[in-house]
Design a protein around this motif. Structure first.
Motif, short mmCIF file in Angstrom:
data_model
loop_
_atom_site.label_atom_id
_atom_site.label_comp_id
_atom_site.label_asym_id
_atom_site.label_seq_id
_atom_site.Cartn_x
_atom_site.Cartn_y
_atom_site.Cartn_z
N TYR A 36 0.88 -1.16 -0.14
CA TYR A 36 0.01 -0.18 -0.04
C TYR A 36 0.70 1.28 0.06
O TYR A 36 0.70 2.10 -0.91
CB TYR A 36 -0.91 0.09 1.08
CG TYR A 36 -1.78 1.28 1.33
CD1 TYR A 36 -2.78 1.41 0.55
CD2 TYR A 36 -1.48 2.16 2.34
CE1 TYR A 36 -3.80 2.46 0.94
CE2 TYR A 36 -2.36 3.30 2.52
CZ TYR A 36 -3.38 3.30 1.55
OH TYR A 36 -4.46 4.56 1.74
N GLN A 37 1.70 1.55 0.95
CA GLN A 37 2.83 2.44 0.94
C GLN A 37 3.78 2.61 0.02
O GLN A 37 4.19 1.63 -0.27
CB GLN A 37 3.29 2.59 2.34
CG GLN A 37 2.30 2.92 3.64
CD GLN A 37 2.95 3.12 5.03
OE1 GLN A 37 4.04 3.63 4.81
NE2 GLN A 37 2.33 2.87 6.09
N SER B 67 -4.49 9.08 2.88
CA SER B 67 -4.14 7.70 2.55
C SER B 67 -3.71 6.94 3.95
O SER B 67 -3.48 5.75 3.71
CB SER B 67 -2.55 8.10 1.87
OG SER B 67 -1.76 8.94 2.71
N THR C 283 -9.05 7.66 6.33
CA THR C 283 -10.03 7.89 5.32
C THR C 283 -11.52 7.83 6.06
O THR C 283 -11.77 7.01 6.69
CB THR C 283 -10.16 6.98 4.35
OG1 THR C 283 -8.85 6.82 3.58
CG2 THR C 283 -11.14 7.29 3.18
N THR D 61 -11.68 4.29 7.86
CA THR D 61 -10.62 3.16 7.52
C THR D 61 -9.42 3.78 7.95
O THR D 61 -8.85 4.80 7.30
CB THR D 61 -10.80 3.19 6.19
OG1 THR D 61 -12.20 2.67 5.79
CG2 THR D 61 -9.93 1.97 5.69
N HIS E 246 -5.46 2.99 7.53
CA HIS E 246 -4.47 2.31 6.81
C HIS E 246 -3.19 2.08 7.18
O HIS E 246 -2.57 1.08 6.70
CB HIS E 246 -4.44 3.08 5.07
CG HIS E 246 -5.81 3.28 4.31
ND1 HIS E 246 -6.48 2.38 3.82
CD2 HIS E 246 -6.68 4.24 4.54
CE1 HIS E 246 -7.57 2.91 3.15
NE2 HIS E 246 -7.71 4.12 3.77
N TYR E 247 -2.93 2.81 8.18
CA TYR E 247 -1.33 2.99 8.46
C TYR E 247 -1.49 2.32 9.95
O TYR E 247 -2.42 2.31 10.68
CB TYR E 247 -0.98 4.20 8.53
CG TYR E 247 -0.09 4.81 7.54
CD1 TYR E 247 -0.77 4.62 6.04
CD2 TYR E 247 0.86 5.57 7.42
CE1 TYR E 247 -0.31 5.15 5.05
CE2 TYR E 247 1.35 6.11 6.37
CZ TYR E 247 0.86 6.04 4.99
OH TYR E 247 1.32 6.43 4.11
N GLU F 199 -7.41 -1.57 8.10
CA GLU F 199 -7.05 -2.14 6.71
C GLU F 199 -6.05 -3.15 7.15
O GLU F 199 -4.81 -2.74 6.81
CB GLU F 199 -7.10 -1.05 5.56
CG GLU F 199 -6.43 -1.64 4.37
CD GLU F 199 -7.46 -2.51 3.93
OE1 GLU F 199 -7.32 -3.78 4.09
OE2 GLU F 199 -8.50 -2.25 3.23
N HIS G 34 -3.09 -3.64 4.40
CA HIS G 34 -2.37 -2.42 4.25
C HIS G 34 -1.39 -2.31 5.51
O HIS G 34 -0.47 -1.39 5.51
CB HIS G 34 -2.95 -1.01 4.25
CG HIS G 34 -3.86 -1.14 2.97
ND1 HIS G 34 -4.73 -0.11 2.71
CD2 HIS G 34 -3.94 -2.01 1.90
CE1 HIS G 34 -5.33 -0.46 1.65
NE2 HIS G 34 -5.00 -1.54 1.12
N GLY H 20 -2.61 -1.75 8.56
CA GLY H 20 -3.01 -0.95 9.69
C GLY H 20 -3.50 -1.62 11.20
O GLY H 20 -3.51 -2.92 11.16
N SER I 210 -11.82 -5.87 10.78
CA SER I 210 -10.71 -5.66 9.91
C SER I 210 -11.06 -6.79 8.76
O SER I 210 -12.25 -6.96 8.48
CB SER I 210 -9.28 -6.03 10.57
OG SER I 210 -8.28 -6.08 9.83
N ASN I 211 -9.95 -7.28 7.97
CA ASN I 211 -10.09 -8.09 6.97
C ASN I 211 -10.56 -9.33 7.21
O ASN I 211 -10.94 -10.09 6.59
CB ASN I 211 -8.72 -8.08 6.22
CG ASN I 211 -8.36 -6.86 5.70
OD1 ASN I 211 -7.31 -6.36 6.32
ND2 ASN I 211 -8.82 -6.20 4.47
#
Length: 432
Positions: A52-53, A79, A82, A89, A91-92, A112, A115, A117, A134-135
């Motif tokens: 992702y990053q 990024s 969000t 969301t 992501h980090y 996430e 990614h 997260g 989460s996922n």
């Protein structure tokens, strides 16, 4: 003019600490200076972030201040965090540093995990009336609290989180080897709902746990795991874990009350190599694939108090005692288990003793009581029924015959059951 410039500089200085309190920090694997993230970076976080990053992996670090997701998003680009119509969301990786706090109140947060997260707490994290997910695959997001942190989860749900990697099991607390002595990681859960976490909770040494109302469903490994962490738990329900419902070990005290452990693929409750004080009150453990409750420890005389238990329908024994200990059991229905109601196996060279009162031991598959090793059990107020094809209530290495013990036992009288591996010896006949 000079006054205007000075006023502007003062305003810039006033806002500088707030801006510096949130920053992106590079992550390095296997470096002591990066210890809050190093454990996870070395176990696959780098690979997830790389999807992702762009560039070197980074984490969001809160160095101070009190934040909500809304206030945090003003200092982060989309990024990292969000906002959508359905919630937030992340992501980090997000690290809450000492002296910083993050509050989720009435929020929906998707971590996430693919990614990289995750929430890593070194300060204060409050989750109230919120939903986190989460996922739910092998790269899921997670929440972890290090020593000195406080994590509170009130009236909130966690689902589809965690993976098999060390300390990324869903919700976990621990002290890092670089932290040394100091304040424990504290976790408080009130009226929580956890589902499809790798482990509902993983508490390692140096942590302190309080639970008042928690439902844990369908954990992919074990429900709750405590290792040398003081735990006070009430109103807990653990259902359909792939392993044990609750497992505890170490020297810390363990208290469980007003709880139900059902349909787990291991034991309902396992105390293994646990030498701290134990109190289990008003607990139901039923339909588990192994034992209802198993205590497997060299506890000797450390207090072990069990009261008002219901241990029914378990695939093996209702109550299993292994090792050495003295157990007080006052009031229990231990019925319809596929093997024994109560099975006792003392360790070599050690003894097990117990005071067992007001028991209902009905229709267990093999017998009401089975003994092995050395020890003594005091039984009083016992109600017996069985469907055993062996036609016995008592089995094992009893010092006395069942025929002698059974009549007073069936009358509810106090009976002492001794068991021993010592073989009887016959003295040599005198040659005189």
């Amino acid at each position: 003019m000079m006054k205007t410039i000075l006023a502007g500089l003062l305003m810039m200085l006033a806002f500088q600490p707030a801006l510096a309190a949130v920053r992106l920090t590079p992550i390095y694997a296997n470096e002591a200076s990066n210890w809050p993230l190093e454990t996870f970076a070395a176990n696959g976080l780098f690979r997830q972030i790389a999807r992702y990053q762009q560039g070197h992996p980074q984490a969001v670090v809160l160095n101070g201040g009190d934040y909500t997701l809304a206030s945090l998003s003003k200092q982060l680009g989309p990024s990292a965090l969000t906002a959508t119509e359905s919630g937030w969301t992340l992501h980090y990786p997000l690290v809450i540093g000492p002296g910083a706090s993050l509050t989720l109140s009435g929020d929906t947060l998707f971590i996430e995990g693919r990614h990289g997260g995750c929430l890593i707490n070194r300060g204060e994290l409050l989750v109230e009336h919120s939903n986190l997910s989460s996922n739910g695959d092998n790269s899921s997001g997670f929440i972890h609290g290090w020593g000195g942190s406080t994590t509170r989860i009130h009236n909130s749900s966690l689902k589809d989180m965690g993976r098999a990697d060390y300390r990324a099991n869903g919700l976990s607390v621990a002290r890092h080897r670089y932290q040394g002595p100091g304040a424990p990681a504290t976790l408080e859960i009130v009226d929580g709902q956890f589902s499809n976490l790798y482990r509902g909770l993983d508490a390692e040494p140096g942590s302190r746990i309080t639970i008042d109302g928690l439902t844990v469903e369908a954990s992919r490994e074990q429900g709750l795991v405590f290792q040398d962490s003081p735990a006070s738990i009430q109103r807990l329900q653990v259902q359909h874990s792939a392993g044990h419902g609750v497992r505890a070990g170490g020297k810390a005290p363990f208290s469980l009350s007003d709880s139900e452990l059902t349909g787990n693929h291991g034991n309902g409750l396992l105390l293994e190599d646990h030498t701290g004080e134990v109190q289990v009150f008003a607990v139901t453990s039923r339909d588990n694939h192994e034992y209802g409750i198993q205590i497997k420890s060299l506890r000797d005389q450390q207090p072990t108090r069990l009261t008002q238990l219901t241990l029914t329908g378990n695939t093996s024994d209702g109550l299993r005692l292994d090792g050495s200990m003295h157990v007080t059991l006052d009031g229990a229905d231990i019925s319809r288990n596929q093997r024994y109601a109560i099975a006792v196996q003392a360790a070599d060279g050690r003894k097990i003793s117990a005071d067992l009162k007001m028991l209902r031991l009905h229709r267990n598959g093999l017998a009401a009581l089975q003994t092995g090793g050395e020890g003594e059990l005091l039984l009083q107020g016992v109600s017996l029924r069985h469907d055993s094809n062996r036609g016995k209530y008592l089995a094992g290495n009893l010092a006395d015959r069942e025929a002698d013990l059974l009549p007073p036992l069936l009358q509810g009288k106090e009976v002492i059951v001794q068991f021993t591996e010592t073989l009887p010896t016959i003295p040599l006949a005198s040659l005189r």
